[in-house]
Structure formats: C-alpha cells, structure tokens
Scaffold this motif. Sequence first.
Motif, PDB file in Angstrom:
ATOM      1  N   MET A 106       0.816  -1.206   0.000  1.00 24.61           N
ATOM      2  CA  MET A 106       0.000   0.000   0.000  1.00 24.61           C
ATOM      3  C   MET A 106       0.853   1.261   0.000  1.00 24.61           C
ATOM      4  SD  MET A 106      -3.093  -1.069   2.613  1.00 24.61           S
ATOM      5  CE  MET A 106      -4.235   0.174   1.989  1.00 24.61           C
ATOM      6  N   GLU A 107       1.871   1.281   0.850  1.00 26.19           N
ATOM      7  CA  GLU A 107       2.631   2.528   0.971  1.00 26.19           C
ATOM      8  C   GLU A 107       3.482   2.811  -0.256  1.00 26.19           C
ATOM      9  OE1 GLU A 107       4.535   5.175   4.433  1.00 26.19           O
ATOM     10  OE2 GLU A 107       5.202   3.093   4.445  1.00 26.19           O
ATOM     11  N   THR A 108       4.056   1.781  -0.849  1.00 29.08           N
ATOM     12  CA  THR A 108       4.842   2.036  -2.050  1.00 29.08           C
ATOM     13  C   THR A 108       3.936   2.443  -3.213  1.00 29.08           C
ATOM     14  OG1 THR A 108       6.765   1.229  -3.287  1.00 29.08           O
ATOM     15  CG2 THR A 108       4.919  -0.282  -3.078  1.00 29.08           C
ATOM     16  N   PHE A 109       2.708   1.908  -3.246  1.00 29.61           N
ATOM     17  CA  PHE A 109       1.780   2.322  -4.296  1.00 29.61           C
ATOM     18  C   PHE A 109       1.384   3.789  -4.122  1.00 29.61           C
ATOM     19  CE2 PHE A 109      -2.477   2.795  -6.184  1.00 29.61           C
ATOM     20  CZ  PHE A 109      -2.179   2.461  -7.488  1.00 29.61           C
ATOM     21  N   MET A 110       1.298   4.251  -2.882  1.00 32.78           N
ATOM     22  CA  MET A 110       0.941   5.657  -2.639  1.00 32.78           C
ATOM     23  C   MET A 110       2.083   6.614  -2.955  1.00 32.78           C
ATOM     24  SD  MET A 110      -1.475   5.668   0.798  1.00 32.78           S
ATOM     25  CE  MET A 110      -0.458   4.612   1.820  1.00 32.78           C
ATOM     26  N   SER A 111       3.320   6.148  -2.922  1.00 34.26           N
ATOM     27  CA  SER A 111       4.456   7.027  -3.197  1.00 34.26           C
ATOM     28  C   SER A 111       4.327   7.649  -4.585  1.00 34.26           C
ATOM     29  CB  SER A 111       5.764   6.232  -3.118  1.00 34.26           C
ATOM     30  OG  SER A 111       6.859   7.025  -3.525  1.00 34.26           O
ATOM     31  N   ALA A 112       4.738   8.910  -4.694  1.00 35.30           N
ATOM     32  CA  ALA A 112       4.544   9.659  -5.940  1.00 35.30           C
ATOM     33  C   ALA A 112       5.606   9.360  -6.990  1.00 35.30           C
ATOM     34  CB  ALA A 112       4.532  11.155  -5.638  1.00 35.30           C
ATOM     35  N   ALA A 113       6.658   8.640  -6.643  1.00 35.52           N
ATOM     36  CA  ALA A 113       7.732   8.377  -7.603  1.00 35.52           C
ATOM     37  C   ALA A 113       7.190   7.646  -8.830  1.00 35.52           C
ATOM     38  CB  ALA A 113       8.829   7.549  -6.945  1.00 35.52           C
TER      39      ALA A 113
ATOM     40  N   GLN B 247       4.393  15.896   1.750  1.00 39.22           N
ATOM     41  CA  GLN B 247       5.438  16.199   2.727  1.00 39.22           C
ATOM     42  C   GLN B 247       4.821  16.417   4.101  1.00 39.22           C
ATOM     43  OE1 GLN B 247       8.532  16.010   1.577  1.00 39.22           O
ATOM     44  NE2 GLN B 247       9.407  16.221   3.613  1.00 39.22           N
ATOM     45  N   ALA B 248       5.327  15.716   5.096  1.00 37.93           N
ATOM     46  CA  ALA B 248       4.792  15.804   6.458  1.00 37.93           C
ATOM     47  C   ALA B 248       5.666  16.718   7.306  1.00 37.93           C
ATOM     48  CB  ALA B 248       4.723  14.418   7.082  1.00 37.93           C
ATOM     49  N   SER B 249       5.015  17.583   8.066  1.00 36.37           N
ATOM     50  CA  SER B 249       5.708  18.445   9.021  1.00 36.37           C
ATOM     51  C   SER B 249       5.714  17.763  10.386  1.00 36.37           C
ATOM     52  CB  SER B 249       4.989  19.780   9.133  1.00 36.37           C
ATOM     53  OG  SER B 249       3.701  19.608   9.735  1.00 36.37           O
ATOM     54  N   ALA B 250       6.400  18.392  11.338  1.00 28.56           N
ATOM     55  CA  ALA B 250       6.404  17.854  12.704  1.00 28.56           C
ATOM     56  C   ALA B 250       4.986  17.792  13.255  1.00 28.56           C
ATOM     57  CB  ALA B 250       7.293  18.709  13.592  1.00 28.56           C
ATOM     58  N   GLU B 251       4.183  18.817  12.983  1.00 27.09           N
ATOM     59  CA  GLU B 251       2.811  18.818  13.489  1.00 27.09           C
ATOM     60  C   GLU B 251       1.948  17.767  12.786  1.00 27.09           C
ATOM     61  OE1 GLU B 251       1.516  20.196  16.219  1.00 27.09           O
ATOM     62  OE2 GLU B 251       3.661  20.588  16.504  1.00 27.09           O
ATOM     63  N   ASP B 252       2.226  17.536  11.507  1.00 29.91           N
ATOM     64  CA  ASP B 252       1.510  16.466  10.808  1.00 29.91           C
ATOM     65  C   ASP B 252       1.794  15.121  11.472  1.00 29.91           C
ATOM     66  OD1 ASP B 252       0.368  18.124   8.822  1.00 29.91           O
ATOM     67  OD2 ASP B 252       2.188  18.007   7.609  1.00 29.91           O
TER      68      ASP B 252
ATOM     69  N   ILE C  28      -2.854   6.932   5.585  1.00 29.47           N
ATOM     70  CA  ILE C  28      -3.722   6.914   4.399  1.00 29.47           C
ATOM     71  C   ILE C  28      -4.606   8.153   4.373  1.00 29.47           C
ATOM     72  CG2 ILE C  28      -5.680   5.731   3.313  1.00 29.47           C
ATOM     73  CD1 ILE C  28      -4.394   3.081   4.315  1.00 29.47           C
ATOM     74  N   ARG C  29      -5.182   8.504   5.518  1.00 27.90           N
ATOM     75  CA  ARG C  29      -6.021   9.709   5.570  1.00 27.90           C
ATOM     76  C   ARG C  29      -5.204  10.959   5.265  1.00 27.90           C
ATOM     77  NH1 ARG C  29      -8.422   6.687   9.902  1.00 27.90           N
ATOM     78  NH2 ARG C  29      -7.013   7.666  11.422  1.00 27.90           N
ATOM     79  N   PHE C  30      -3.990  11.027   5.782  1.00 24.45           N
ATOM     80  CA  PHE C  30      -3.119  12.179   5.513  1.00 24.45           C
ATOM     81  C   PHE C  30      -2.756  12.247   4.032  1.00 24.45           C
ATOM     82  CE2 PHE C  30       1.305  13.753   5.117  1.00 24.45           C
ATOM     83  CZ  PHE C  30       1.110  15.074   5.534  1.00 24.45           C
ATOM     84  N   ASN C  31      -2.430  11.104   3.440  1.00 26.03           N
ATOM     85  CA  ASN C  31      -2.002  11.068   2.037  1.00 26.03           C
ATOM     86  C   ASN C  31      -3.142  11.328   1.055  1.00 26.03           C
ATOM     87  OD1 ASN C  31       0.636  10.521   2.732  1.00 26.03           O
ATOM     88  ND2 ASN C  31       0.516   8.327   2.284  1.00 26.03           N
ATOM     89  N   ALA C  32      -4.374  11.131   1.494  1.00 23.93           N
ATOM     90  CA  ALA C  32      -5.515  11.260   0.578  1.00 23.93           C
ATOM     91  C   ALA C  32      -5.569  12.625  -0.086  1.00 23.93           C
ATOM     92  CB  ALA C  32      -6.817  10.989   1.332  1.00 23.93           C
ATOM     93  N   GLU C  33      -5.023  13.634   0.560  1.00 25.08           N
ATOM     94  CA  GLU C  33      -5.053  14.989   0.013  1.00 25.08           C
ATOM     95  C   GLU C  33      -3.875  15.286  -0.916  1.00 25.08           C
ATOM     96  OE1 GLU C  33      -5.793  18.047   2.903  1.00 25.08           O
ATOM     97  OE2 GLU C  33      -6.907  16.657   4.197  1.00 25.08           O
ATOM     98  N   ALA C  34      -2.961  14.366  -1.059  1.00 25.08           N
ATOM     99  CA  ALA C  34      -1.804  14.600  -1.925  1.00 25.08           C
ATOM    100  C   ALA C  34      -2.246  14.726  -3.379  1.00 25.08           C
ATOM    101  CB  ALA C  34      -0.794  13.465  -1.778  1.00 25.08           C
ATOM    102  N   GLU C  35      -1.637  15.630  -4.097  1.00 27.49           N
ATOM    103  CA  GLU C  35      -2.010  15.880  -5.499  1.00 27.49           C
ATOM    104  C   GLU C  35      -1.850  14.626  -6.341  1.00 27.49           C
ATOM    105  OE1 GLU C  35      -0.575  18.678  -9.260  1.00 27.49           O
ATOM    106  OE2 GLU C  35       0.015  19.209  -7.217  1.00 27.49           O
TER     107      GLU C  35
END
Length: 378
Positions: free
Chosen positions: A199-206, A364-369, A288-295
Amino acid sequence: MALIQYLTQIQFDFGAVRLLAQECARVGITRPLVVTDAGVRAAGVLQPALQALAPLPVAVFDQTPANPTEAAVRAAVALYREHGCDGLVAVGGGSAIDCAKGIAIAATHAGPLTTYATIEGGSPRITEAVAPLIAVPTTSGTGSEVARGAILIVEDGRKLGFHSWHLMPRAALCDPELTLGLPPQLTAATGMDAIAHCMETFMSAAFNPPADGIALDGLERGWRHIEAATRDGGDRNARLHMMSASMQGAMAFQKGLGCVHSLSHSLGGLAPRLHHGTLNAIFLPAVIRFNAEAESMQAERRLERMARAMGLASGDEVAPAVHALSERLGLPTGLAALGVDASLFDAVIRGALADHCHKTNPRQASAEDYRRMLAESM
C-alpha cells in the motif's frame, strides 16, 4: 530520473529450500555462515536448510535479536572470520535477513556501521566487496530476501536504513512450506507488514509503473489471504499467496515508502520490543487519511485503485478497512495497547523527520503532521 531495476534470482515453490547447495555453488559460496535466530532453530525450521547444505562445511549464528543490532552483527562477523566463511545464508524473517546484510557489510568494510547508513550518505561507500548472500525467508512480511536494503539498530541507538544494490541477495529461495508452522499472531503481524509495503509504495509519488503493478497485485493477494493464513496455519494456498505478497511488496518498494515507515522505524528504535509489522498496521489508517489529500494521489486515483484491489466500493473505505482487518486478526489497533504514550512523541517525530522514508511520502509531512498522525494512532 526514475531508476527501475530488478536483479534477484528467485526460486519460488514448496520445497525450494532443497536448492540451497545448488545456489551456493552458483554464486561461489563454499563455506557459508548461516544466520538465523533462536526461535527459528527451536521450531525446527532451520533443519531443512542445514540438511540442504549438508555437503558444505557450515557455521551457524543463531543469536539474531528481534530488531537486529550492530552488536549482533559484530558477534556474527567474529564467527564468520573464525570459521573462514566466504558467504552468508540467511534463514529466518526480516530480522535474520537484515542482520545478514549488516554482516555482509561489516565483514568486508572497515569502520562503524553508521559509516554506511543511507541518511549518513553511506550508500556509495558500500562496494561490491560485500559478502555474497542467499536469503531463505521463513515469514511472509518484510520481503527482505528481494530488497536492496536493511534496517539495523546501530551503536548510538538509532534505527537506520542501509541501501545498496550490492546488498541484494544473490538468490532468494521462497519456500512457503517453511511458513506453515508460524503462530497466528506472527502470521498476522508479518502479513500486515507485507500489506503495508504494497500500500505505501503504491501511494508514493515516484514514477515506477512496474512497481505500481507489482504492489497492487501483491495487495490483492495479501488482502484476500491473510485471514485464512492466520486462521489456519496449514492452509498451503493461503501461505503461498502471503509469501508472494511479501516478496512483491519488497520488489515494489524500491520506488520508496513513506510516513508509515518513518514512524515505525523511529518508534521501533526507541522501543525495540515493538514488532515492526504491528506498528505499520497501526500507523497505516492515519497515514492513508493524511495522504488522501496529496495531489498525486488524487490525480492518479490511487485510493480508488487500492480499493478495487481490496474489494471495496470506494477509496473512502480504505483506511477504515485496514483498521477493521487488524481488529479481526487480533492485532493491537492503537499505540496505547502497546504501552506507548505521548511522552515519546517528540523523540518519535525527530526520528521520523530524519528517516530515509520521510522524503518519498506523496505528501510532505511536518512535525505537526506527524504529531497528529501519532495522536490518531493512539
């Protein structure tokens, strides 16, 4: 520029372990050090490998800890040199295989392991002089048998990644028969590790379409068969597909992972008793919820494509479905159940921001993320 590279020779079938002597001859290993752990040996899983190696003089290191350490690597290197070994055979889960990769470096390269860690700029320092390695996985989780990396706890306590194409095992003997005796909880935890990789490698934007295809197919296999493998350890069909899902997750994650692994590596370094696959399963829903907003996630409809592989109706169902699966498998679904509390958050966040997987997350995740993801995962 995208680098798309697949190098490992894989023997995949029930009984594949019997090819060990043949594979040693092929890669030029005549005096192997077998790297394993006490649990694998006590369960009798090591014996088929030793029988297959019977024509060769063999030394055995069976003290790999659950999270391999530089101290274990150094102890094994001493045994490697004492017996004049010229190669390594790892028999075990990701811990044994990663430990063997550390041994492959330390037996042939001078200096502390941190010299060769990815975040220390050490990857180019790992040369073709590394000891040759053959990997025989006995769990279906990390897929380290087909990966170019290893995760090791170094002397200063950090849990660091080591990555080089020279660390790729020369052969992987994937024998599902060796996993038939795995207890249910370990089957579930390692299986969720494999699913997390897919799942995580599929979500990666590379950009790596072959990796995407391998990851989606691995996710479908893992999602469909993990409950059967956990419920009935002797289900040969389920065990075969879980081992394939594990292998495929690692073949795909050359593309990159993300925040799930940044958090797991960091927390696992602070609390080595925690199982990596269990941590991945806990962190997955929040990430997954955090990544859902990625372009890139939205542009390529990645949540929807994962949902189809999982037999779900929509991408909105993916994160809740992962949480529900962990619950059905009897795994902890929150950090609090593992004894983790908010006092560790600052240290976990520092480690996650420095982790090599942090940069390949699709958003990209920040410390607060990271703080929010940790709070959601409690």
